[in-house]
Every structure is written in structure tokens, then in C-alpha cells.
Motif scaffolding. Structure first.
Motif, short mmCIF file in Angstrom:
data_model
loop_
_atom_site.label_atom_id
_atom_site.label_comp_id
_atom_site.label_asym_id
_atom_site.label_seq_id
_atom_site.Cartn_x
_atom_site.Cartn_y
_atom_site.Cartn_z
N ALA A 109 1.49 18.06 -16.14
CA ALA A 109 1.61 16.69 -15.61
C ALA A 109 0.25 16.01 -15.58
O ALA A 109 0.13 14.80 -15.88
CB ALA A 109 2.24 16.70 -14.23
N LYS A 110 -0.79 16.74 -15.23
CA LYS A 110 -2.14 16.16 -15.19
C LYS A 110 -2.64 15.85 -16.60
O LYS A 110 -3.26 14.81 -16.83
CB LYS A 110 -3.10 17.13 -14.49
CG LYS A 110 -4.50 16.57 -14.35
CD LYS A 110 -5.41 17.51 -13.57
CE LYS A 110 -6.81 16.91 -13.46
NZ LYS A 110 -7.72 17.80 -12.76
N VAL A 111 -2.36 16.74 -17.55
CA VAL A 111 -2.77 16.50 -18.94
C VAL A 111 -2.00 15.31 -19.51
O VAL A 111 -2.58 14.42 -20.14
CB VAL A 111 -2.56 17.76 -19.79
CG1 VAL A 111 -2.92 17.50 -21.25
CG2 VAL A 111 -3.37 18.93 -19.24
N TRP A 112 -0.70 15.26 -19.28
CA TRP A 112 0.13 14.16 -19.77
C TRP A 112 -0.36 12.83 -19.18
O TRP A 112 -0.43 11.83 -19.89
CB TRP A 112 1.60 14.40 -19.45
CG TRP A 112 2.49 13.27 -19.84
CD1 TRP A 112 3.23 12.47 -19.01
CD2 TRP A 112 2.77 12.78 -21.17
NE1 TRP A 112 3.93 11.54 -19.73
CE2 TRP A 112 3.67 11.70 -21.06
CE3 TRP A 112 2.35 13.16 -22.43
CZ2 TRP A 112 4.14 11.00 -22.16
CZ3 TRP A 112 2.81 12.46 -23.54
CH2 TRP A 112 3.70 11.40 -23.40
N ALA A 113 -0.75 12.84 -17.92
CA ALA A 113 -1.25 11.61 -17.28
C ALA A 113 -2.46 11.06 -18.03
O ALA A 113 -2.66 9.84 -18.08
CB ALA A 113 -1.59 11.88 -15.82
N ALA A 114 -3.26 11.93 -18.63
CA ALA A 114 -4.46 11.50 -19.35
C ALA A 114 -4.16 10.88 -20.70
O ALA A 114 -4.96 10.10 -21.22
CB ALA A 114 -5.42 12.67 -19.52
N ILE A 115 -3.01 11.22 -21.31
CA ILE A 115 -2.71 10.70 -22.66
C ILE A 115 -1.47 9.83 -22.73
O ILE A 115 -1.19 9.25 -23.77
CB ILE A 115 -2.57 11.84 -23.70
CG1 ILE A 115 -1.36 12.72 -23.41
CG2 ILE A 115 -3.85 12.64 -23.80
CD1 ILE A 115 -0.99 13.64 -24.56
N LYS A 116 -0.70 9.74 -21.66
CA LYS A 116 0.61 9.09 -21.74
C LYS A 116 0.56 7.59 -22.02
O LYS A 116 1.51 7.03 -22.54
CB LYS A 116 1.42 9.36 -20.47
CG LYS A 116 0.91 8.63 -19.24
CD LYS A 116 1.79 8.93 -18.05
CE LYS A 116 1.33 8.15 -16.85
NZ LYS A 116 2.19 8.41 -15.70
N ASN A 117 -0.55 6.96 -21.69
CA ASN A 117 -0.68 5.53 -21.95
C ASN A 117 -1.14 5.34 -23.39
O ASN A 117 -2.30 5.58 -23.72
CB ASN A 117 -1.67 4.91 -20.96
CG ASN A 117 -1.86 3.42 -21.19
OD1 ASN A 117 -1.26 2.83 -22.09
ND2 ASN A 117 -2.71 2.82 -20.40
N PHE A 118 -0.23 4.89 -24.25
CA PHE A 118 -0.52 4.71 -25.68
C PHE A 118 -1.72 3.80 -25.90
O PHE A 118 -2.45 3.97 -26.87
CB PHE A 118 0.73 4.17 -26.39
CG PHE A 118 0.56 3.94 -27.85
CD1 PHE A 118 0.30 5.00 -28.71
CD2 PHE A 118 0.69 2.67 -28.40
CE1 PHE A 118 0.16 4.79 -30.08
CE2 PHE A 118 0.55 2.46 -29.77
CZ PHE A 118 0.29 3.52 -30.61
N GLY A 119 -1.95 2.86 -25.00
CA GLY A 119 -3.05 1.92 -25.14
C GLY A 119 -4.38 2.44 -24.65
O GLY A 119 -5.37 1.70 -24.61
N ASP A 120 -4.45 3.71 -24.26
CA ASP A 120 -5.70 4.29 -23.75
C ASP A 120 -5.99 5.59 -24.48
O ASP A 120 -5.41 6.63 -24.20
CB ASP A 120 -5.60 4.54 -22.25
CG ASP A 120 -6.85 5.18 -21.67
OD1 ASP A 120 -7.85 5.32 -22.40
OD2 ASP A 120 -6.81 5.54 -20.49
N MET A 121 -6.91 5.52 -25.42
CA MET A 121 -7.32 6.71 -26.15
C MET A 121 -8.78 7.04 -25.82
O MET A 121 -9.51 7.59 -26.64
CB MET A 121 -7.12 6.51 -27.65
CG MET A 121 -6.92 7.79 -28.42
SD MET A 121 -6.41 7.42 -30.12
CE MET A 121 -6.51 9.05 -30.81
N SER A 122 -9.18 6.71 -24.60
CA SER A 122 -10.57 6.92 -24.17
C SER A 122 -10.96 8.39 -24.17
O SER A 122 -12.14 8.71 -24.14
CB SER A 122 -10.79 6.31 -22.79
OG SER A 122 -9.94 6.92 -21.83
#
Length: 159
Positions: A21-34
Motif C-alpha cells: 500500500a505504501k509503495v502503491w501510494a508513491a506511484i498510483k498518481n499517473f501525473g506524478d513520476m517524481s
């Protein structure tokens, strides 16, 4: 008889010491590839909606647009497509990828797998060395690996 290029694949995975869940939270927003070290700026026209276009600005200069073709939050996965790849940034064409977060066997960490399928950067016969099959595989694999390493660093450091 000569024939055109064949579709190539690259698959990279990374173990991350954090729950899915923590890892998914970091990538789940398609508009954020920071989380990807090559990306300087990004934006998605329609967020996580299928068909959303993500504009990627690279730190080395240059831009590409990537389309969200499938978004499955229940599976912690999404798929993308780049029809017009900037071959100076990625030596491939007709690039599609899927990134997925899964729980690792221990239940407290995660495995992230990023799969890509693509053609070499030069679609005709006799490609130059920088756009041939080997260059495409090497370039895409490096892009995936760098992204996953960046994700691991971001999640594990808590940033």
C-alpha cells in the motif's frame, strides 16, 4: 529476404522494504513520476482516467507524451503507451509498459515489476547502432531499472 524489426521486451523488478500500500501510494498518481530520476516534470491531462496523457519532461532535456491505457488500483497496476517516442531519450518505438506492485513472500515488503514491450528506435532495415535492437533493449532496461531504483530510494527513505 530482409524483414522488419521484431517486438522486444524488457522486464525489471525491485524488492522494496515497505508494504504494498505504501509503495502503491508513491506511484498510483499517473501525473506524478517524481520517483524516476530522469524525470524533471510531469503532468497528466485527466489524472488516472484511461486515455489520460502524461507529459514527461526529462532532466537531460526533451519531452515525451505517454498515454494511460489501463488503470487497475485494485491490482496496484497500470499500463501505458507511447506511440511517438523521442528516440534521443529512449531508443525505441511503439513502447508500451505495465508497472505492478505485489506483496513479497514475507508479507511486509513489496516487489515492483515493470514490463515493457517495444520495437527498436529505427523501424527500417539496417538501423544505426544507437537505434538497433540491442540499443533499444539496453536503453529501455536502463530506464526501467533507474525508475525502480528511484522508487525504492523514495519509498524506503520516506520522502
Amino acid at each position: 529476404m530482409a524483414h522488419g524489426p521484431t517486438r522486444k521486451k524488457a522486464i525489471e523488478s525491485v524488492a522494496i522494504n515497505a508494504p504494498p500500500a505504501k509503495v502503491w501510494a508513491a506511484i498510483k498518481n499517473f501525473g506524478d513520476m517524481s520517483w524516476h530520476p530522469r524525470i524533471a516534470l510531469d503532468d497528466a491531462s485527466k489524472g488516472n482516467e484511461k486515455g489520460s496523457i502524461r507529459t514527461l519532461g526529462f532532466k537531460s532535456g526533451g519531452m515525451m507524451q505517454e498515454e494511460l491505457s489501463k488503470y487497475q488500483p485494485e491490482k496496484m497496476s497500470y499500463s501505458t503507451f507511447i506511440g511517438h517516442v523521442n528516440t534521443k531519450l529512449l531508443p525505441a518505438t511503439n513502447y508500451s509498459s505495465t508497472i505492478t506492485v505485489k506483496p513479497a513472500d514475507d508479507g511486509t515488503s513489496s516487489t515492483v515489476t515493470w514490463r515493457a514491450a517495444f520495437y527498436r528506435g529505427y523501424p527500417n532495415n539496417d538501423p544505426p547502432p544507437e537505434l538497433n535492437d540491442d540499443a533499444a533493449i539496453k536503453g529501455v532496461s536502463a530506464f526501467l531499472k533507474e525508475g525502480l531504483d528511484g522508487l525504492k530510494t523514495k519509498v524506503e527513505s520516506g520522502s
